[in-house]
Design an enzyme around this catalytic site. Structure first.
Site, short mmCIF file in Angstrom:
data_model
loop_
_atom_site.label_atom_id
_atom_site.label_comp_id
_atom_site.label_asym_id
_atom_site.label_seq_id
_atom_site.Cartn_x
_atom_site.Cartn_y
_atom_site.Cartn_z
N THR A 162 0.85 -1.19 0.00
CA THR A 162 0.00 0.00 0.00
C THR A 162 0.89 1.25 0.00
O THR A 162 2.01 1.24 0.52
CB THR A 162 -0.96 0.02 1.20
OG1 THR A 162 -0.22 0.20 2.41
CG2 THR A 162 -1.79 -1.26 1.27
N GLY A 163 0.38 2.29 -0.62
CA GLY A 163 1.15 3.54 -0.71
C GLY A 163 2.45 3.36 -1.47
O GLY A 163 3.50 3.87 -1.09
N SER A 164 2.37 2.63 -2.60
CA SER A 164 3.62 2.37 -3.36
C SER A 164 3.71 3.26 -4.60
O SER A 164 4.50 2.99 -5.50
CB SER A 164 3.74 0.89 -3.71
OG SER A 164 2.55 0.37 -4.21
N SER B 66 4.81 6.24 -4.37
CA SER B 66 5.97 7.13 -4.15
C SER B 66 6.76 6.64 -2.93
O SER B 66 6.35 5.68 -2.25
CB SER B 66 5.53 8.58 -3.92
OG SER B 66 4.81 8.68 -2.71
N GLY B 67 7.90 7.28 -2.67
CA GLY B 67 8.64 7.09 -1.43
C GLY B 67 9.05 5.66 -1.10
O GLY B 67 9.48 4.90 -1.97
N GLY C 82 7.27 3.08 -0.25
CA GLY C 82 6.45 2.05 -0.88
C GLY C 82 6.90 1.77 -2.31
O GLY C 82 6.95 0.61 -2.74
N TYR D 126 1.19 11.87 14.90
CA TYR D 126 1.87 10.91 14.02
C TYR D 126 2.64 9.87 14.83
O TYR D 126 2.53 8.66 14.56
CB TYR D 126 2.82 11.67 13.08
CG TYR D 126 3.69 10.77 12.23
CD1 TYR D 126 3.12 9.83 11.37
CD2 TYR D 126 5.08 10.83 12.31
CE1 TYR D 126 3.91 8.99 10.60
CE2 TYR D 126 5.87 10.00 11.53
CZ TYR D 126 5.28 9.08 10.69
OH TYR D 126 6.07 8.24 9.93
N1 LIG Z 1 10.17 8.82 5.15
C1 LIG Z 1 10.45 8.52 6.40
O1 LIG Z 1 11.42 9.03 6.97
C2 LIG Z 1 9.59 7.55 7.18
C3 LIG Z 1 10.06 7.10 8.42
C4 LIG Z 1 9.29 6.21 9.17
C5 LIG Z 1 8.09 5.76 8.66
N2 LIG Z 1 7.65 6.20 7.46
C6 LIG Z 1 6.36 5.68 6.97
O2 LIG Z 1 6.54 5.20 5.66
C7 LIG Z 1 5.31 5.32 4.95
C8 LIG Z 1 5.59 5.95 3.60
O3 LIG Z 1 6.07 7.27 3.80
P1 LIG Z 1 6.95 8.05 2.71
O4 LIG Z 1 7.93 8.83 3.47
O5 LIG Z 1 7.37 7.13 1.67
O6 LIG Z 1 5.84 9.10 2.19
P2 LIG Z 1 5.25 9.42 0.75
O7 LIG Z 1 6.31 9.47 -0.28
O8 LIG Z 1 4.39 10.62 0.97
O9 LIG Z 1 4.31 8.17 0.42
C9 LIG Z 1 3.07 8.00 1.05
C10 LIG Z 1 2.25 6.97 0.29
O10 LIG Z 1 1.05 6.69 1.02
C11 LIG Z 1 -0.06 6.90 0.17
N3 LIG Z 1 -1.19 7.42 0.95
C12 LIG Z 1 -1.21 8.52 1.75
N4 LIG Z 1 -2.43 8.67 2.28
C13 LIG Z 1 -3.20 7.65 1.81
C14 LIG Z 1 -4.56 7.27 1.98
N5 LIG Z 1 -5.41 7.97 2.73
N6 LIG Z 1 -4.99 6.17 1.32
C15 LIG Z 1 -4.17 5.48 0.54
N7 LIG Z 1 -2.88 5.78 0.33
C16 LIG Z 1 -2.41 6.87 0.96
C17 LIG Z 1 0.40 7.89 -0.89
O11 LIG Z 1 -0.40 7.71 -2.05
P3 LIG Z 1 -0.84 8.92 -3.05
O12 LIG Z 1 -0.27 8.54 -4.36
O13 LIG Z 1 -2.29 8.90 -3.04
O14 LIG Z 1 -0.30 10.19 -2.49
C18 LIG Z 1 1.84 7.44 -1.10
O15 LIG Z 1 1.89 6.34 -1.97
C19 LIG Z 1 4.36 6.14 5.82
O16 LIG Z 1 3.40 5.28 6.41
C20 LIG Z 1 5.27 6.74 6.88
O17 LIG Z 1 4.61 6.88 8.12
C21 LIG Z 1 8.37 7.09 6.70
#
Ligand SMILES: NC(=O)c1ccc[n+]([C@@H]2O[C@H](COP(=O)([O-])OP(=O)(O)OC[C@H]3O[C@@H](n4cnc5c(N)ncnc54)[C@H](OP(=O)(O)O)[C@@H]3O)[C@@H](O)[C@H]2O)c1
Length: 266
Positions: free
Chosen positions: A13-15, A17-18, A20, A155
């Site tokens: 899920t959420g793949s 970007s980032g 995922g 968060y």
């Molecule tokens: N980056 C870090 O440092 C870090 C550290 C610890 C944990 N995390 C966790 O890693 C995960 C990914 O974060 P990221 O940094 O890669 O952020 P990101 O690039 O913003 O990616 C977020 C992803 O989640 C999806 N998403 C957001 N809200 C959603 C919703 N309501 N329903 C379905 N999909 C949704 C987005 O899809 P859309 O295409 O719709 O936007 C996107 O694919 C998050 O859960 C975050 O808490 C990140």
């Protein structure tokens, strides 16, 4: 090393970007048949197209996991190609708020997007895994679950809930052949994090080039033993390990990938 992921079906899920995106590409590169998920169709399709153009197998599921209807649509699309062997609950958001400006609605919405989203997918995808006697459920958690900071309380509490529910799930899956684990990233350099730090750099005096900004912001915000932000591919590597049979004896655990950001023996 063969991770024995060829032919497994994985939903990340959420793949779109980032983290995922890195995880779904890594699973596909290991031979898994992947489902790329996001809310934004164009971004999601672009990730699937990149996987296919590299010789991988990728499908797309679109939906907002903060709603039951969105989760139904995602599960239906994902399961239409066959059962899911590996569920990676990664979708989430971390809107920047402090105790001063975070509202009750922010707390509620963050819990929907970061916690109940994953529960919705577990409820829809795990029952068929049980029938097949094998499966993997991986929550992307975070170091802030164990070591919260002053800001982002809505968060960090949602991360703690993800860790907690993954362990409870492991206990309820006893003897089923399905494991439930957590990959716990530290601060990982995704596009939104880089933009946030670059915008903050002039006010904090972190420097002009990305190298300077990374070095100085890490020291100030997320000091760790390796001395840098993690990269999405480093989170993907941990997910690969937990996804395959090498990790058959690993359940209810937290695999930290954080350069030693979280201090402690547990
Ligand atoms: N980056 C870090 O440092 C870090 C550290 C610890 C944990 N995390 C966790 O890693 C995960 C990914 O974060 P990221 O940094 O890669 O952020 P990101 O690039 O913003 O990616 C977020 C992803 O989640 C999806 N998403 C957001 N809200 C959603 C919703 N309501 N329903 C379905 N999909 C949704 C987005 O899809 P859309 O295409 O719709 O936007 C996107 O694919 C998050 O859960 C975050 O808490 C990140």
């Amino acid at each position: 090393m063969d991770l024995h992921l060829t032919g497994k079906r994985a939903l990340v899920t959420g793949s779109s970007s980032g983290l995922g995106e890195a995880i779904v590409k890594a699973l596909a590169a290991e031979g898994a048949d992947v489902v790329v998920h996001g809310r934004d169709r164009a971004r999601t399709e672009a990730v699937a197209a990149a996987i296919r153009s590299g010789g991988g197998s990728a499908h797309v599921a679109i939906g907002d996991l903060a709603t039951d209807a969105g989760a139904d649509a995602v599960a239906e699309a994902a399961l239409s190609g066959g059962p899911i062997d590996i569920l990676v609950n990664n979708a989430g958001a971390y809107p920047h708020r402090s105790w001063h400006d975070v509202t009750a609605d922010d707390w509620r919405q963050t819990y929907e997007v970061n916690v109940i989203s994953g529960v919705r997918m577990i409820k829809r995808v795990v029952p068929p895994m049980r029938e097949r006697g094998w499966g993997r459920v991986i929550q992307i958690g975070g170091g802030l679950a164990a070591q919260p900071i002053a800001d982002l309380p809505h968060y960090t509490a949602s991360l703690a809930a993800r860790h907690n529910l993954a362990v409870s799930l492991a206990r309820t899956l006893k003897g089923t052949g399905i494991t439930s684990n957590i990959v716990s990233p530290g601060a990982i350099l995704v596009d939104s994090v880089e933009r946030f730090l670059t915008d903050l750099a002039p006010e904090r005096g972190w420097g002009e080039t990305w190298d300077e900004i990374e070095r100085n912001s890490i020291e100030e915000l997320v000091p760790n033993d390796v001395g840098r932000f993690g990269r999405p591919e480093e989170i993907a590597a941990a997910v690969l390990y937990l996804s395959g049979p090498l990790a058959d004896y690993v359940t209810g655990t937290t695999l930290r990938v954080d350069g030693g950001t979280v201090k402690g023996v547990h």
